[in-house]
Design a protein around this motif. Structure first.
Motif, short mmCIF file in Angstrom:
data_model
loop_
_atom_site.label_atom_id
_atom_site.label_comp_id
_atom_site.label_asym_id
_atom_site.label_seq_id
_atom_site.Cartn_x
_atom_site.Cartn_y
_atom_site.Cartn_z
N LEU A 44 3.49 -3.51 3.73
CA LEU A 44 2.20 -3.05 4.21
C LEU A 44 1.86 -3.87 5.45
O LEU A 44 1.46 -5.03 5.34
N PRO A 45 2.07 -3.32 6.65
CA PRO A 45 1.82 -4.10 7.87
C PRO A 45 0.39 -4.62 7.94
O PRO A 45 -0.57 -3.90 7.61
N VAL A 46 0.25 -5.88 8.35
CA VAL A 46 -1.07 -6.51 8.52
C VAL A 46 -1.39 -6.54 10.02
O VAL A 46 -0.66 -7.15 10.80
N ASP A 47 -2.46 -5.85 10.42
CA ASP A 47 -2.90 -5.93 11.81
C ASP A 47 -4.17 -6.78 11.88
O ASP A 47 -4.47 -7.52 10.94
N HIS A 48 -4.93 -6.68 12.96
CA HIS A 48 -6.09 -7.55 13.13
C HIS A 48 -7.19 -7.27 12.12
O HIS A 48 -8.12 -8.08 11.98
N LYS A 49 -7.10 -6.17 11.38
CA LYS A 49 -8.10 -5.85 10.36
C LYS A 49 -7.52 -5.90 8.94
O LYS A 49 -8.17 -5.47 7.99
N GLY A 50 -6.32 -6.41 8.81
CA GLY A 50 -5.69 -6.46 7.48
C GLY A 50 -4.79 -5.26 7.24
O GLY A 50 -4.33 -4.60 8.18
N VAL A 51 -4.53 -4.95 5.98
CA VAL A 51 -3.67 -3.80 5.66
C VAL A 51 -4.44 -2.50 5.83
O VAL A 51 -5.68 -2.48 5.79
N ARG A 52 -3.68 -1.40 6.00
CA ARG A 52 -4.30 -0.08 6.15
C ARG A 52 -4.21 0.67 4.82
O ARG A 52 -3.11 0.85 4.28
N PRO A 53 -5.33 1.11 4.28
CA PRO A 53 -5.32 1.81 2.98
C PRO A 53 -4.41 3.04 2.97
O PRO A 53 -3.78 3.34 1.95
N GLU A 54 -4.32 3.74 4.12
CA GLU A 54 -3.47 4.94 4.15
C GLU A 54 -2.00 4.59 3.94
O GLU A 54 -1.22 5.42 3.45
N ASP A 55 -1.61 3.36 4.29
CA ASP A 55 -0.23 2.93 4.05
C ASP A 55 0.04 2.78 2.55
O ASP A 55 1.15 3.03 2.09
N VAL A 56 -0.96 2.35 1.79
CA VAL A 56 -0.81 2.24 0.35
C VAL A 56 -0.59 3.63 -0.26
O VAL A 56 0.31 3.83 -1.09
#
Length: 477
Positions: A230-242
């Protein structure tokens, strides 16, 4: 590590030969095992390579070791000319176990820190002595009543500690729970180990952050789990990736460190947080929340854990290590009763529960008037050390590194702008007297660095970054 005594009348090479002979006789180096190279052993012992050559020659002369070109130096299978006995092939056992060893970079870091106590340590993820509440804990030890019982305790954990945690978690983390829903562990890693061994099965798919501390833990691979990022960007993980991973791989669990994430220091965005909990609820997907750093929020307003909003679908992991004293080896998990019962049973099979002594100390500290002042002092000192690292990086490497300034936690995550080889950079840094963790340990591409600023002393930080800068420039040529 043993080292030869230069004040001894016995020659250094003879001392080394005697020590190796003793270790071989004790079985530390079984017949056929590979000994350190002459150069490496010389570095470890702080002697000239010629001294080790003489020591090895002495052992070869009496038939204890043998050397072959291209194969190194090994303990002889025909020690002292005697008929070889049937000694277990320990190398085969070591290589054949199902529990994998630490990743090579972490083993190298541990080895370097053991060999050179003068290294400025930006690698170890624990609090330095000046950040731990040592005086307060010592005072509690002096004031505490005598412990009357030193037998096996409840495998779920010391009852007074679990009761103290009910109050502590309600006050500081917004988690409403009961003592029967808390399992005491030796720390976050044991909590994760129990989860992977007892709640999951080989072949199960799980999602972990990328980069993630979990990548540095071979226990996931040892359990036979399939790991998806689950890639972490400047806002954390993206729920759509889950959601996407669930549809494609039927992941069974999500492992997250949403607050001041290790290693990036990122904080999960509030909107993403709400959406993530909705996705998990819709899919019936459990979340394992590791929350070691929230109470270090520099503004004194710790972000709430996911568990506070989703009490039934989140397994919550906490620890004393990052906020007080790692040496107490006290952590906790908040989970449904059925999960706590299952993991308690496994714990009883492993070790019959933790020592009651550190659990009692932890309980007293949590209930004492010392906890709040300690947390405030910890935040202030961590903020000061963070700023020292940032200022030093900007002065030394302004055009060579980039980073986002964390608002809590112990780590600064840096991207090295030019392409660089992690292994060469680490070895050059060690030679310069400083050590860090390469980002590839956490699953990132080469060229990232994690600096942990809680471990070095404040007056070491500027010097440490200067040594790192010199190492980086050397590697870049």
């Amino acid at each position: 590590m043993w080292k030869p005594d230069r004040k001894n009348d016995q020659p250094l090479y003879q001392q080394i030969a005697d020590d190796l002979e003793r270790r071989i006789s004790y079985g530390e180096f079984p017949p056929g095992s590979l000994l350190p190279s002459e150069r490496k052993l010389a570095e470890q012992l702080g002697v000239n390579r010629s001294t080790v050559i003489l020591a090895y020659a002495e052992l070869r002369a009496i038939g204890i070791i043998e050397s072959r070109t291209g194969s190194g130096t090994r303990v002889s299978k025909f020690k002292w000319g005697a008929t070889p006995k049937h000694t277990p092939n320990w190398h085969r056992y070591v290589e054949g176990g199902s529990f994998l060893p630490n990743v090579p970079f972490l083993r190298r870091i541990r080895e370097a820190l053991q060999q050179d106590k003068t290294l400025i340590d930006f690698a170890s993820g624990e609090l330095a002595s000046d950040l731990a509440p040592a005086q307060e804990i010592n005072r509690l030890m002096e004031e505490s009543s005598r412990t009357e019982y030193f037998g096996y305790d409840n495998p779920q954990g010391f009852v007074p500690l679990r009761e103290a945690l009910v109050s502590f978690l309600g006050k500081y983390r917004g988690i409403q729970t009961s003592a029967s829903s808390i399992l005491i562990t030796s720390g976050s890693q044991q909590s994760l180990y129990l989860i992977t061994q007892c709640l999951l099965a080989p072949g199960d798919a799980v999602a972990i952050e990328d980069p993630s501390y979990c990548y540095s833990l071979p226990m996931f691979q040892s359990a036979g789990l399939r790991l998806f990022r689950l890639p972490v960007d400047h806002k954390g993980v993206r729920p759509e990736d889950v959601r996407a991973l669930y549809k494609k791989h039927r992941i069974k669990m999500v492992f997250l460190n949403p607050n001041f994430q290790n290693p990036t220091g990122r904080l999960l965005d509030p909107n993403r947080r709400s959406e993530l909990l909705e996705v998990a609820s819709e899919l019936g997907l459990p979340i394992v929340e590791d929350d070691p750093f929230s109470l270090t929020a520099y503004d004194g307003v710790p972000p709430l854990p996911l568990k506070s909003d989703a009490p039934t679908s989140v397994l919550y992991i906490g620890s004393f290590s990052k906020i007080a004293a790692s040496g107490l080896r006290v952590g906790w998990m908040v989970a449904p009763h059925s999960v706590v019962d299952r993991l308690s049973d496994a714990r009883q099979q492993m070790d019959f529960g933790l020592s009651v002594v550190p659990q009692n100390l932890a309980a007293q500290f949590l209930m004492s008037p010392y906890i709040q002042p300690h947390l405030e002092r910890l935040r202030m000192n961590l903020l000061y050390k963070r700023d020292l690292v940032i200022e030093a990086l900007r002065n030394e490497l302004r055009d060579l590194v980039s980073f986002t300034v964390p608002q809590g936690g112990l780590h600064l995550w840096c991207k090295i702008i030019p392409e660089v080889n992690d292994n060469k950079l680490l070895e050059e840094a060690i030679r310069n007297g400083v050590i860090f963790v390469p980002g590839s340990v956490y699953g990132s591409d080469s060229g990232f660095v994690r600096f942990t600023f809680a471990r070095p002393k404040a007056d070491e930080i500027v010097s440490g970054i200067s040594k790192f800068a010199a190492a980086l420039r050397s590697v870049l040529g």
